[in-house]
Design a protein around this motif. Structure first.
Motif, mmCIF file in Angstrom:
data_model
loop_
_atom_site.group_PDB
_atom_site.id
_atom_site.type_symbol
_atom_site.label_atom_id
_atom_site.label_comp_id
_atom_site.label_asym_id
_atom_site.label_seq_id
_atom_site.Cartn_x
_atom_site.Cartn_y
_atom_site.Cartn_z
ATOM 1 N N LYS A 1 -12.211 -5.360 -7.401
ATOM 2 C CA LYS A 1 -11.965 -5.034 -6.000
ATOM 3 C C LYS A 1 -10.578 -4.404 -5.868
ATOM 4 O O LYS A 1 -9.605 -4.881 -6.457
ATOM 5 C CB LYS A 1 -12.069 -6.288 -5.139
ATOM 6 N N ARG B 1 -7.717 -1.723 -3.331
ATOM 7 C CA ARG B 1 -7.339 -1.058 -2.107
ATOM 8 C C ARG B 1 -6.355 0.052 -2.467
ATOM 9 O O ARG B 1 -5.664 -0.024 -3.488
ATOM 10 C CB ARG B 1 -6.728 -2.020 -1.098
ATOM 11 N N TYR C 1 -10.131 -0.087 1.471
ATOM 12 C CA TYR C 1 -10.654 -1.076 0.526
ATOM 13 C C TYR C 1 -11.962 -0.574 -0.093
ATOM 14 O O TYR C 1 -12.800 0.033 0.593
ATOM 15 C CB TYR C 1 -10.889 -2.413 1.224
#
Length: 277
Positions: free
Chosen positions: A70, A72, A91
């Motif tokens: 994950k 950003r 994101y």
């Protein structure tokens, strides 16, 4: 009404020219792209990657060199240091496509075309006048219960069939060649998304010559030959996920069979389509 519409149209055209000029100027500027990755344990984001780009930042492939995880990112002009100089955070996530159908055991069923070519011994080519047998097919199933960071491990069962037939001036030789193999399988991802796998396999099985006869033009036929033999196989291939469950399989097998008076070695290219559960 017409004058008002004309004024609006002229204003819109001038706006487009102004935007194009500003954008052309901006295309020469350098931008910094700050990318942060989320820690799996703490959940906090840490600096992971910095990227410089020139021109339209909307065309930057942010995900080009990132691992699964994950993230950003934010964009600012070159040399930006203050938060106010950057855009808002955007994101996104790089997912493992191979795990979207579940992290549990995998099960594949496939079928396709094969093209067996005899590389040794010369007994069959001498009798039948050719080394390759295009009327062939294969089918199989793989069970992949162990998935690790080093790769996936499993077992497989596959069957191959070839129709072997050759006509001469006054007779025809024909028969069926069947084989079945039990394989150990190792698969490893070739790309970040997990859609492309290298498949390495090998094992043992049986090769069966079924109903081989010589049929003469006068309607006389020899007694059929049937022979069951030990055989071994090894192969290397690439599996590509086309959709979540549909995959294509490009593979090459080598088989080595032991018979009473000869050994038979074949190279067998394969192109199959399968379903992954």
């Amino acid at each position: 009404m017409i004058k008002k519409t004309a004024r609006q149209l002229i204003f819109f055209i001038l706006f487009l020219f102004s935007f194009s000029a500003v954008f052309a100027k901006a295309s020469d500027e350098l931008y910094d792209v700050q990318i942060q990755k989320q820690d799996d344990n703490s959940g906090s984001f840490e600096d992971y990657y910095f990227l410089k780009t020139k021109g339209d930042v909307r065309k930057v492939d942010i995900e080009a060199e990132l691992e699964i995880g994950k993230y950003r990112y934010r964009i600012g002009r070159e040399g930006s240091e203050e938060d106010a100089d950057f855009s808002d955070w955007f994101y996104f996530e790089i997912a493992d496509e191979s795990e979207k159908s579940g992290k549990g055991p995998g099960f594949d069923i496939y079928a396709g075309y094969i093209f067996p070519v005899i590389v040794f011994d010369d007994v069959i080519p001498d009798y039948m006048g050719q080394r390759y047998w295009p009327l062939s097919a294969s089918a199989g199933l793989d069970f992949i219960p162990f998935k690790t960071r080093a790769g996936d491990f499993g077992i497989g069962l596959k069957g191959l069939y070839s129709r072997m037939e050759k006509s001469f001036s006054n007779y025809t030789i024909s028969g069926n060649l069947l084989s079945i193999y039990f394989d150990l399988i190792y698969q490893i991802k070739l790309n970040r998304s997990g859609r492309c796998f290298l498949d390495i396999h090998g094992g043992a099985g049986l090769l069966y010559f079924l109903n081989f006869t010589i049929d003469y033009d006068n309607s006389v036929s020899t007694k059929s030959l049937n022979s069951l033999n030990m055989s071994f196989d090894a192969g290397l291939g690439i599996n590509v996920l086309i959709t979540k469950h549909l995959f294509a399989r490009l593979n090459t097998n080598f088989t080595y069979s032991l018979m009473q008076d000869m050994t038979l070695g074949m190279v067998i290219p394969e192109l199959s389509i399968g379903i992954r559960f």
